[in-house]
Each structure stands twice: as structure tokens, then as C-alpha cells.
Design a protein around this motif. Sequence first.
Motif, mmCIF file in Angstrom:
data_model
loop_
_atom_site.group_PDB
_atom_site.id
_atom_site.type_symbol
_atom_site.label_atom_id
_atom_site.label_comp_id
_atom_site.label_asym_id
_atom_site.label_seq_id
_atom_site.Cartn_x
_atom_site.Cartn_y
_atom_site.Cartn_z
ATOM 1 N N GLY A 17 4.870 -5.423 5.527
ATOM 2 C CA GLY A 17 4.274 -4.424 4.660
ATOM 3 C C GLY A 17 5.301 -3.685 3.829
ATOM 4 O O GLY A 17 6.452 -3.519 4.239
ATOM 5 N N LEU A 75 -1.195 1.589 5.835
ATOM 6 C CA LEU A 75 -0.343 0.404 5.815
ATOM 7 C C LEU A 75 0.027 -0.001 7.242
ATOM 8 O O LEU A 75 -0.051 -1.187 7.604
ATOM 9 N N SER A 127 5.590 -0.298 0.838
ATOM 10 C CA SER A 127 4.992 0.780 0.064
ATOM 11 C C SER A 127 5.607 0.828 -1.335
ATOM 12 O O SER A 127 5.126 1.539 -2.201
ATOM 13 N N GLY A 138 0.830 -1.193 0.000
ATOM 14 C CA GLY A 138 0.000 0.000 0.000
ATOM 15 C C GLY A 138 0.868 1.247 0.000
ATOM 16 O O GLY A 138 1.952 1.257 0.576
ATOM 17 N N SER A 166 -3.647 -2.536 -0.621
ATOM 18 C CA SER A 166 -4.306 -1.454 0.094
ATOM 19 C C SER A 166 -4.379 -0.205 -0.771
ATOM 20 O O SER A 166 -4.107 -0.239 -1.968
ATOM 21 N N GLU A 196 1.068 5.281 3.863
ATOM 22 C CA GLU A 196 1.828 4.760 5.010
ATOM 23 C C GLU A 196 0.992 4.602 6.286
ATOM 24 O O GLU A 196 1.078 3.559 6.936
#
Length: 104
Positions: free
Chosen positions: A33, A16, A35, A10, A55, A13
Motif C-alpha cells: 500500500g 489503507l 499513500s 489511498g 481507495s 491511512e
Amino acid sequence: MKIFEFLILGKNEPILEILLRLVNAYEDWNAVGFSDENAAQEYFLNNKIDIVLLSSGIEDHVEKEFTSFCLKQQPDVEVIEHFGGGSGLLKSEIQHRLHLKGKI
């Protein structure tokens, strides 16, 4: 007890971080996770992932390319688009998908 491994991608932030906290709150779920989709792909290549959560903030073409990449590398992976709706909805989405695939 099986531990389900998650990869969450995602661009937003704060969201996430929330998703990571929600998923990791369950003792049989473990999430990492990203980004950046390139870093996520590298991790995916080197780890067995059960569920990919996509996401918010991901461009459409990146979402399609990443989904295709994941399914090509690990055909059994579950790719779920999750763009909000609370922790109860997230858990239900995941459990429903795992149930449909006979994984729980």
C-alpha cells in the motif's frame, strides 16, 4: 496456485491499513500500500501488478492520471475503485473482475 499481486493507493491511512490487512488475509493475494502516488508509480514500474485498488482520499485528477499511467505501463492490470462496503464486498468485487477477465 497463482499469487495475485495488488497495489493499493489511498490517502486515508487507517482505511489503507484495513485494506492491506483484508487483502493480505487471503493466501493467494499479496498487497502493498501507498499513500503517495509517486512512490506507488515507482513501485508499479518495477513490479508486475495484477490489481490496483484505489481507495479513499485520492483527488479526481490523481485518480485519473494514476489509472492512465498503470494501464499504459501494464495494459492487463485491473484497476478497481473501492471506497468501502465491507470485506465481503471487496472480495466479491475483486473476484468478479478477475472472473470477467478469465484470470480465475
